[in-house]
Design a protein around this motif. Structure first.
Motif, PDB file in Angstrom:
ATOM      1  N   THR A  41      49.598  40.219  38.813  1.00  0.00           N
ATOM      2  CA  THR A  41      48.264  40.533  39.322  1.00  0.00           C
ATOM      3  C   THR A  41      47.941  42.011  39.150  1.00  0.00           C
ATOM      4  O   THR A  41      48.793  42.871  39.364  1.00  0.00           O
ATOM      5  N   LYS A  42      46.689  42.275  38.793  1.00  0.00           N
ATOM      6  CA  LYS A  42      46.211  43.657  38.640  1.00  0.00           C
ATOM      7  C   LYS A  42      44.776  43.720  39.139  1.00  0.00           C
ATOM      8  O   LYS A  42      43.976  42.829  38.898  1.00  0.00           O
ATOM      9  N   GLU A  43      44.475  44.792  39.873  1.00  0.00           N
ATOM     10  CA  GLU A  43      43.103  45.013  40.334  1.00  0.00           C
ATOM     11  C   GLU A  43      42.462  46.096  39.486  1.00  0.00           C
ATOM     12  O   GLU A  43      43.108  47.095  39.151  1.00  0.00           O
ATOM     13  N   TYR A  44      41.197  45.886  39.142  1.00  0.00           N
ATOM     14  CA  TYR A  44      40.420  46.846  38.362  1.00  0.00           C
ATOM     15  C   TYR A  44      39.266  47.310  39.242  1.00  0.00           C
ATOM     16  O   TYR A  44      38.331  46.551  39.490  1.00  0.00           O
ATOM     17  N   SER A  45      39.362  48.538  39.719  1.00  0.00           N
ATOM     18  CA  SER A  45      38.321  49.050  40.612  1.00  0.00           C
ATOM     19  C   SER A  45      37.070  49.375  39.809  1.00  0.00           C
ATOM     20  O   SER A  45      37.144  49.809  38.662  1.00  0.00           O
ATOM     21  N   ASP A  46      35.933  49.151  40.427  1.00  0.00           N
ATOM     22  CA  ASP A  46      34.629  49.438  39.826  1.00  0.00           C
ATOM     23  C   ASP A  46      34.395  48.730  38.496  1.00  0.00           C
ATOM     24  O   ASP A  46      33.688  49.242  37.632  1.00  0.00           O
ATOM     25  N   ALA A  47      34.996  47.556  38.318  1.00  0.00           N
ATOM     26  CA  ALA A  47      34.771  46.769  37.096  1.00  0.00           C
ATOM     27  C   ALA A  47      34.328  45.367  37.495  1.00  0.00           C
ATOM     28  O   ALA A  47      35.023  44.688  38.264  1.00  0.00           O
ATOM     29  N   GLU A  48      33.195  44.948  36.993  1.00  0.00           N
ATOM     30  CA  GLU A  48      32.688  43.608  37.290  1.00  0.00           C
ATOM     31  C   GLU A  48      33.606  42.556  36.672  1.00  0.00           C
ATOM     32  O   GLU A  48      34.239  42.784  35.636  1.00  0.00           O
ATOM     33  N   SER A  49      33.618  41.394  37.291  1.00  0.00           N
ATOM     34  CA  SER A  49      34.493  40.309  36.839  1.00  0.00           C
ATOM     35  C   SER A  49      34.239  39.917  35.394  1.00  0.00           C
ATOM     36  O   SER A  49      35.183  39.677  34.639  1.00  0.00           O
ATOM     37  N   ILE A  50      32.975  39.850  34.990  1.00  0.00           N
ATOM     38  CA  ILE A  50      32.672  39.420  33.625  1.00  0.00           C
ATOM     39  C   ILE A  50      33.200  40.425  32.601  1.00  0.00           C
ATOM     40  O   ILE A  50      33.648  40.055  31.520  1.00  0.00           O
ATOM     41  N   LEU A  51      33.176  41.691  32.957  1.00  0.00           N
ATOM     42  CA  LEU A  51      33.704  42.730  32.072  1.00  0.00           C
ATOM     43  C   LEU A  51      35.226  42.592  31.928  1.00  0.00           C
ATOM     44  O   LEU A  51      35.761  42.662  30.822  1.00  0.00           O
ATOM     45  N   VAL A  52      35.919  42.363  33.032  1.00  0.00           N
ATOM     46  CA  VAL A  52      37.369  42.167  32.999  1.00  0.00           C
ATOM     47  C   VAL A  52      37.697  40.879  32.246  1.00  0.00           C
ATOM     48  O   VAL A  52      38.650  40.829  31.465  1.00  0.00           O
ATOM     49  N   TYR A  53      36.883  39.855  32.446  1.00  0.00           N
ATOM     50  CA  TYR A  53      37.086  38.582  31.761  1.00  0.00           C
ATOM     51  C   TYR A  53      36.983  38.757  30.249  1.00  0.00           C
ATOM     52  O   TYR A  53      37.832  38.277  29.495  1.00  0.00           O
ATOM     53  N   SER A  72      33.821  31.460  31.891  1.00  0.00           N
ATOM     54  CA  SER A  72      33.585  32.813  32.396  1.00  0.00           C
ATOM     55  C   SER A  72      32.949  32.816  33.787  1.00  0.00           C
ATOM     56  O   SER A  72      33.195  33.733  34.572  1.00  0.00           O
ATOM     57  N   SER A  73      32.174  31.792  34.121  1.00  0.00           N
ATOM     58  CA  SER A  73      31.531  31.778  35.443  1.00  0.00           C
ATOM     59  C   SER A  73      32.545  31.588  36.570  1.00  0.00           C
ATOM     60  O   SER A  73      32.372  32.129  37.661  1.00  0.00           O
ATOM     61  N   SER A  74      33.606  30.840  36.319  1.00  0.00           N
ATOM     62  CA  SER A  74      34.644  30.683  37.339  1.00  0.00           C
ATOM     63  C   SER A  74      35.811  31.650  37.109  1.00  0.00           C
ATOM     64  O   SER A  74      36.694  31.756  37.953  1.00  0.00           O
ATOM     65  N   GLY A  75      35.812  32.332  35.964  1.00  0.00           N
ATOM     66  CA  GLY A  75      36.849  33.320  35.677  1.00  0.00           C
ATOM     67  C   GLY A  75      38.170  32.737  35.211  1.00  0.00           C
ATOM     68  O   GLY A  75      39.192  33.412  35.233  1.00  0.00           O
ATOM     69  N   VAL A  76      38.156  31.483  34.755  1.00  0.00           N
ATOM     70  CA  VAL A  76      39.393  30.811  34.358  1.00  0.00           C
ATOM     71  C   VAL A  76      39.524  30.794  32.840  1.00  0.00           C
ATOM     72  O   VAL A  76      38.560  30.542  32.121  1.00  0.00           O
ATOM     73  N   LEU A  77      40.735  31.058  32.364  1.00  0.00           N
ATOM     74  CA  LEU A  77      41.004  31.061  30.935  1.00  0.00           C
ATOM     75  C   LEU A  77      42.389  30.481  30.686  1.00  0.00           C
ATOM     76  O   LEU A  77      43.329  30.766  31.435  1.00  0.00           O
ATOM     77  N   ILE A  78      42.503  29.664  29.645  1.00  0.00           N
ATOM     78  CA  ILE A  78      43.790  29.104  29.234  1.00  0.00           C
ATOM     79  C   ILE A  78      43.947  29.401  27.749  1.00  0.00           C
ATOM     80  O   ILE A  78      43.032  29.169  26.957  1.00  0.00           O
TER      81      ILE A  78
END
Length: 179
Positions: A41-53, A72-78
């Motif tokens: 697990t890693k946290e990205y401060s000040d970064a929107e989820s879609i950008l991290v995705y 991308s809407s649920s943030g899940v990737l395989i």
């Protein structure tokens, strides 16, 4: 003819012993669920989820993964990565069997000695108050030439995850500072 039978029996015993020894593993201490989760697990401060995705997708594509499912809407990737590697134990066993059967094993046997090595990745990006949280789970598998799973193990090497996180961090930084 008796010498041929004796040699064949010795070869079968040797091949069986080699196969049994190749299956032995040392028992390493197990990590707790929380320890595994913290390295995944890693946290990205000040970064929107879609950008991290999007950065996650790019990092995996750069590492030659194939995206098999994405939302991308649920943030899940395989994703999946695979390559082949010669199974040296199988190569030695088949060479011995070929020698002791005077080549009959090579003529009538399965001569594919390559195993398929895969890494299956599942990831989730979730929004948090200060930015986004990413969790990646990677499982390494070895499949034999028949496609059967011979070995499967969760990757718990911190350097493996750190490398992906660093790529994502660079991508997020570039996206935030270019636009």
């Amino acid at each position: 003819m008796n010498a041929l039978v004796t040699a064949t029996v010795k070869g079968v015993v040797l091949a069986t012993t080699l196969l049994m020894l190749s299956g032995c593993k040392s028992s390493a201490p197990q990590m707790s669920t929380m320890e595994v989760r913290s390295l995944q697990t890693k946290e990205y401060s000040d970064a929107e989820s879609i950008l991290v995705y999007r950065a996650l997708v790019n990092a995996l594509l750069d590492r030659e993964f194939t995206i098999s499912a994405s939302d991308s809407s649920s943030g899940v990737l395989i994703a999946n990565y695979s390559t082949t590697q010669t199974n040296t134990t199988e190569a030695v066993t088949k060479a011995l069997a070929t020698y002791f059967t005077l080549g009959l094993n090579w003529i009538f046997g399965d001569n594919n000695m390559d195993d398929i090595l895969t890494v299956d990745v599942s990831a989730n990006v979730a929004p948090i108050k200060s930015g986004s949280r990413l969790r990646i789970n990677a499982v390494a598998k070895r499949l034999n030439s028949d496609g059967e799973i011979v070995e499967s193990q969760m990757i718990v090497d911190p350097n493996y995850y750190q490398g992906i996180f660093e790529q994502i961090e660079k991508s997020v930084f570039l996206e935030q500072n270019i636009n």
